[in-house]
Design an enzyme around this catalytic site. Structure first.
Site, PDB file in Angstrom:
ATOM      1  N   ALA A 150       0.832  -1.198   0.000  1.00 62.06           N
ATOM      2  CA  ALA A 150       0.000   0.000   0.000  1.00 62.06           C
ATOM      3  C   ALA A 150       0.873   1.256   0.000  1.00 62.06           C
ATOM      4  O   ALA A 150       2.053   1.224   0.352  1.00 62.06           O
ATOM      5  CB  ALA A 150      -0.922   0.005   1.212  1.00 62.06           C
TER       6      ALA A 150
ATOM      7  N   GLY B  71      -0.396  -5.007   0.792  1.00 64.64           N
ATOM      8  CA  GLY B  71      -1.518  -4.895  -0.132  1.00 64.64           C
ATOM      9  C   GLY B  71      -1.259  -5.566  -1.462  1.00 64.64           C
ATOM     10  O   GLY B  71      -2.184  -6.042  -2.134  1.00 64.64           O
TER      11      GLY B  71
ATOM     12  N   GLU C 235      -2.137  -9.086  -0.928  1.00 64.67           N
ATOM     13  CA  GLU C 235      -3.594  -9.166  -0.799  1.00 64.67           C
ATOM     14  C   GLU C 235      -4.257  -9.093  -2.176  1.00 64.67           C
ATOM     15  O   GLU C 235      -5.240  -9.802  -2.450  1.00 64.67           O
ATOM     16  CB  GLU C 235      -4.095  -8.049   0.124  1.00 64.67           C
ATOM     17  CG  GLU C 235      -3.687  -8.278   1.573  1.00 64.67           C
ATOM     18  CD  GLU C 235      -4.055  -7.127   2.492  1.00 64.67           C
ATOM     19  OE1 GLU C 235      -4.811  -7.341   3.444  1.00 64.67           O
ATOM     20  OE2 GLU C 235      -3.572  -5.997   2.248  1.00 64.67           O
TER      21      GLU C 235
ATOM     22  N   GLU D 207       2.778  -5.967   7.608  1.00 62.98           N
ATOM     23  CA  GLU D 207       2.120  -4.804   8.210  1.00 62.98           C
ATOM     24  C   GLU D 207       2.427  -4.620   9.689  1.00 62.98           C
ATOM     25  O   GLU D 207       2.440  -3.487  10.199  1.00 62.98           O
ATOM     26  CB  GLU D 207       0.598  -4.903   8.014  1.00 62.98           C
ATOM     27  CG  GLU D 207       0.113  -4.559   6.610  1.00 62.98           C
ATOM     28  CD  GLU D 207       0.147  -5.738   5.660  1.00 62.98           C
ATOM     29  OE1 GLU D 207      -0.419  -5.613   4.567  1.00 62.98           O
ATOM     30  OE2 GLU D 207       0.737  -6.787   6.020  1.00 62.98           O
TER      31      GLU D 207
END
Length: 257
Positions: free
Chosen positions: A62, A108, A111, A131
């Site tokens: 991210a 991310g 993901e 994370e």
């Protein structure tokens, strides 16, 4: 488009994610990705989607800078839910989505890859959910999808240690379908995509629906849904073509009807 490029090869849409230097995911990226999915879903010339990253990474995660503008619990939860909805859109997409992963798929980025139906990885790729190093947790359904792929213990280890695994380990753990040398990654992923694209689009979509049913419904409910889909597909022109081609000992030509 600012972050994605499209190319088509034999019913396969090759989607290239390009946001140098790390292909970081932001709200703007996710919004554009949704637009890309809208376009591809209604395109009759696209039967399979292949997603890969340009440059050194599939996606390193991210956009951390975006986090600095979040001022409340509600905003943070909203960011998470928005990402979850995009990932769910991919998982439920009516056409197969294959992720070709090189370099790194972290946070991310992993993901996003986990929401795809199939993952082909470079042997030396790095996959992880780091994370917790930032004092946060995965927010795009990573905690849930990872445990479904690798099991409770391995998922806990990956998240708690924040240590990535290699592409070869990802295959061993059940997180990826196939690991290949990085220089062959796109060719191998495209070959797989084209093999799937040669099948009946109706049958392929039915399998997507039934695989999701297997995850979300009881066995009794899912097999009933299988029978319903079997009836729909059996009465199609593609089914007639497939049977006839088999009897005539020739490759079938499916039209998605």
């Amino acid at each position: 488009m600012d972050f994605f490029r499209l190319a088509k090869e034999e019913f396969v849409a090759v989607v290239t994610f390009s946001r140098p230097p790390a292909n970081a995911l932001s709200s703007a990226v996710l919004k554009e990705l949704s637009t890309v999915l809208d376009e591809l879903e209604t395109d009759p010339d696209v039967r399979v989607v292949l997603l890969h990253g340009e440059g050194r990474f599939f996606s390193a995660g991210a956009d951390i800078k975006e986090f600095t503008s979040i001022a409340s619990v509600e905003e943070a939860s909203g960011l998470s839910r928005n990402g979850q909805l995009v990932m769910e859109r991919i998982e439920r997409f009516s056409k197969p989505v294959i992720a070709a992963i090189h370099g790194a798929a972290l946070g991310g980025g992993l993901e996003l890859a986990m929401s795809c139906h199939i993952r082909v990885v470079a042997e030396n790729a790095k996959l992880g959910l780091p994370e917790l190093q930032l004092g946060i947790i995965p927010g795009f359904a990573g905690t849930q999808r990872l445990v479904r792929y690798v099991g409770f213990g391995k998922a806990a280890e990956m998240m708690w240690t924040s240590e990535p695994i290699t592409g070869l380990e990802a295959v061993e753990w059940g997180l990826a379908n196939k690991a290949v040398p990085e220089e062959r990654l796109l060719d191998e992923a495209k070959a797989l995509a084209k093999k799937i694209a040669a099948k009946s689009p109706l049958s392929v979509r039915a399998v997507i629906e039934l695989l999701n049913a297997a995850k979300e419904k009881t066995f009794v409910e899912a097999v009933r849904e299988e029978a319903e889909w079997f009836g729909r597909v059996f009465g199609s022109e593609d089914a007639k073509e497939g049977v006839q081609a088999f009897l005539e000992k020739r490759p079938p030509v499916f039209k998605g009807k």
